[in-house]
Scaffold this motif. Structure first.
Motif, mmCIF file in Angstrom:
data_model
loop_
_atom_site.group_PDB
_atom_site.id
_atom_site.type_symbol
_atom_site.label_atom_id
_atom_site.label_comp_id
_atom_site.label_asym_id
_atom_site.label_seq_id
_atom_site.Cartn_x
_atom_site.Cartn_y
_atom_site.Cartn_z
ATOM 1 N N THR A 99 52.883 17.633 -52.420
ATOM 2 C CA THR A 99 53.619 16.577 -51.745
ATOM 3 C C THR A 99 53.556 15.336 -52.619
ATOM 4 N N PRO A 100 54.635 14.600 -52.777
ATOM 5 C CA PRO A 100 54.657 13.456 -53.699
ATOM 6 C C PRO A 100 53.574 12.422 -53.384
ATOM 7 N N LYS A 101 53.034 11.838 -54.410
ATOM 8 C CA LYS A 101 51.991 10.841 -54.262
ATOM 9 C C LYS A 101 52.534 9.554 -53.644
ATOM 10 N N ILE A 102 51.629 8.785 -53.052
ATOM 11 C CA ILE A 102 51.951 7.466 -52.503
ATOM 12 C C ILE A 102 51.248 6.428 -53.364
ATOM 13 N N ALA A 103 52.004 5.472 -53.877
ATOM 14 C CA ALA A 103 51.469 4.508 -54.841
ATOM 15 C C ALA A 103 50.720 3.371 -54.149
ATOM 16 N N LYS A 104 49.627 3.707 -53.502
ATOM 17 C CA LYS A 104 48.756 2.721 -52.874
ATOM 18 C C LYS A 104 47.320 3.092 -53.214
ATOM 19 N N ASP A 127 44.427 3.068 -51.595
ATOM 20 C CA ASP A 127 43.626 3.846 -50.645
ATOM 21 C C ASP A 127 44.467 4.900 -49.923
ATOM 22 N N SER A 128 45.552 5.323 -50.552
ATOM 23 C CA SER A 128 46.489 6.228 -49.896
ATOM 24 C C SER A 128 45.964 7.663 -49.877
ATOM 25 N N ILE A 129 46.631 8.468 -49.075
ATOM 26 C CA ILE A 129 46.368 9.898 -49.046
ATOM 27 C C ILE A 129 47.706 10.621 -49.052
ATOM 28 N N ALA A 130 47.851 11.601 -49.921
ATOM 29 C CA ALA A 130 49.063 12.425 -49.992
ATOM 30 C C ALA A 130 48.626 13.799 -50.473
ATOM 31 N N GLU A 131 48.363 14.681 -49.526
ATOM 32 C CA GLU A 131 47.810 15.986 -49.854
ATOM 33 C C GLU A 131 48.564 17.105 -49.143
ATOM 34 N N GLU A 166 49.524 5.475 -46.244
ATOM 35 C CA GLU A 166 49.237 4.448 -47.243
ATOM 36 C C GLU A 166 47.775 4.033 -47.233
ATOM 37 N N SER A 167 47.066 4.377 -46.154
ATOM 38 C CA SER A 167 45.636 4.086 -46.075
ATOM 39 C C SER A 167 44.937 5.193 -45.304
ATOM 40 N N LEU A 216 56.336 5.739 -40.813
ATOM 41 C CA LEU A 216 55.083 5.914 -40.079
ATOM 42 C C LEU A 216 53.876 5.966 -41.008
ATOM 43 N N GLU A 217 54.117 6.281 -42.274
ATOM 44 C CA GLU A 217 53.009 6.375 -43.223
ATOM 45 C C GLU A 217 52.365 5.019 -43.492
ATOM 46 N N LYS A 218 53.039 3.939 -43.121
ATOM 47 C CA LYS A 218 52.468 2.600 -43.303
ATOM 48 C C LYS A 218 51.325 2.343 -42.334
ATOM 49 N N ASN A 219 51.396 2.923 -41.145
ATOM 50 C CA ASN A 219 50.446 2.591 -40.082
ATOM 51 C C ASN A 219 49.617 3.769 -39.585
ATOM 52 N N PHE A 220 49.881 4.960 -40.135
ATOM 53 C CA PHE A 220 49.168 6.161 -39.700
ATOM 54 C C PHE A 220 48.861 7.055 -40.895
#
Length: 408
Positions: free
Chosen positions: A88-93, A95-99, A117-118, A146-150
């Protein structure tokens, strides 16, 4: 509900069937070559056992056999590579998670995606429609806000996409979905050190979510159902009658003839998916033409080409739509949430599209009136059909965030 056959766009169902047909044709050709090779080998061995001199094959045939073998090896290597490199594409933050992760749920190998994003944000689990539907890519595209807040978790349920082979189709029951879904929730709570999560279910997932919160209410802040399913057999009968009514109004004789030929639901046996698709696809097409509905439906080809799916996953994506639904859906005919799930100990929200033709709004409203819960609310999306999370993405994300704020 089985909507992915068409995805709300007129020709996608046919394209999906075409892709699957091409794959099956390739497999049949390979099997034919293998059969010819096997016959020649058996004849060769038979003659040798009888003491006769025999050449295994002519030079040209040998080249063809070796070529076919090489093709098979390359094909297997390609499939393995695409499976291993699926991501799954990475998130450029920072403390992010993209797995994209394989998990064991009650001993079964299944897959989830985790995106946010966190890592410190609340966990939101999304339950896809179907049964048999895979929406790893669809939620990434449509619900990225939704990835901004969850930490948004999408679960590939047994019998769908990357989890297609998690359990034998003959053993797959609604109870397994509840067991594995609850096991997943417990593992997420432990990993992210949270006491509760938020739960969203769409279409079939909206019923699954109700099953889960009924069993273990202490695990959830709130449940949000969209495209809310209530009574499965009654839904099929209503949808069939509505499709017949609209087909007659639109003078769509082919649809009328097909509906008559299929007969009224419920359906059983090996034709549940194809017969149900006749009226579900037609209703999806009607919604797609409704000017009041924004972003009319799924983009199945876009989703199929996503990085989350290897070649085998893509095939299983289609097999889930066609085969898992066929097996599991008849097991749900007797389910009526109004009778069995009239009291829930979790705040309940129905996020409904005003123009939904697939999941009868009358049933959702009736269930809502009878439902006992700590708090409950119907939130209408005036420019949506069966999929408000696609039709009105931005507002949907805002509503989910507001519900989360109210139920911390």
């Amino acid at each position: 509900m089985m909507k992915l056959l068409n995805g709300g766009q007129k020709n996608e169902g046919g394209v999906i069937m075409l892709v699957l047909g091409i794959f099956i044709l390739i497999v049949l050709v390979l099997l034919l070559f293998s059969l010819v090779f096997l016959i020649k080998f058996l004849l060769f061995m038979f003659k040798r056992l009888r003491g006769k001199d025999a050449a295994f094959a002519t030079k040209g045939v040998r080249k063809g056999v070796f070529g076919m073998f090489g093709f098979l090896v390359l094909g297997i290597i390609l499939i393995v590579i695409t499976q291993v490199t699926a991501t799954t594409p990475k998130i450029a933050k920072q403390d992010s998670i993209a797995e994209l992760r394989e998990v064991r749920l009650n001993g079964r190998k299944e897959w989830i995606s985790l995106r946010g994003e966190s890592r410190n944000k609340p966990v939101l689990l999304f339950l896809a429609g179907g049964p048999g539907g895979s929406q790893l890519a669809a939620t990434r595209y449509e619900l990225s806000d939704l990835e901004k807040n969850f930490v948004v978790v999408n679960w590939e349920q047994p019998g769908s996409g990357k989890s297609y082979s998690a359990v034998s189709k003959k053993q797959l029951t609604p109870e397994i979905y509840v067991e594995d879904g609850t096991a997943l929730v417990r593992s997420l709570l432990k990993e992210f050190k949270q006491e509760k999560i938020y739960l969203i279910g769409e279409s079939w997932g909206s019923a699954l979510g109700i099953f889960m919160v009924k069993q273990q209410p202490e695990l959830y802040h709130a449940f949000m159902g969209t495209g809310q399913m209530v009574a499965f057999e009654e839904t099929e009968r209503i949808d069939y009658d509505l499709a017949m009514k609209l087909a007659k109004e639109n003078d769509d004789q082919k649809i009328i003839d097909k509906l008559i030929q299929n007969g009224k639901p419920p359906y059983y046996g090996n034709s549940v998916t194809t017969k149900s698709a006749t009226y579900l696809n037609y209703l999806s097409q009607v919604m797609a033409r409704n000017p009041e509905i924004q972003n009319a439906g799924f983009q199945t080809l876009r989703d199929l080409s996503a990085k989350e799916y290897g070649l085998l996953d893509k095939v299983n994506y289609l097999r889930g739509i066609l085969q898992t639904f066929n097996h599991v859906y008849p097991q749900l005919y007797e389910t009526d949430l109004r009778k069995e799930y009239g009291k829930l100990d979790v705040p309940i929200y129905f996020l409904l599209g005003r123009h939904d033709l697939n999941a009868p709004l009358s049933l959702a409203e009736d269930y809502y009136k009878k439902l006992e819960a700590p708090s409950k609310e119907i939130i209408w999306f005036e420019h949506s059909g069966h999929n408000p999370w696609i039709n009105e993405q931005e507002r949907f994300a805002e509503v989910v965030q507001q519900i989360a704020e109210e139920n911390k």
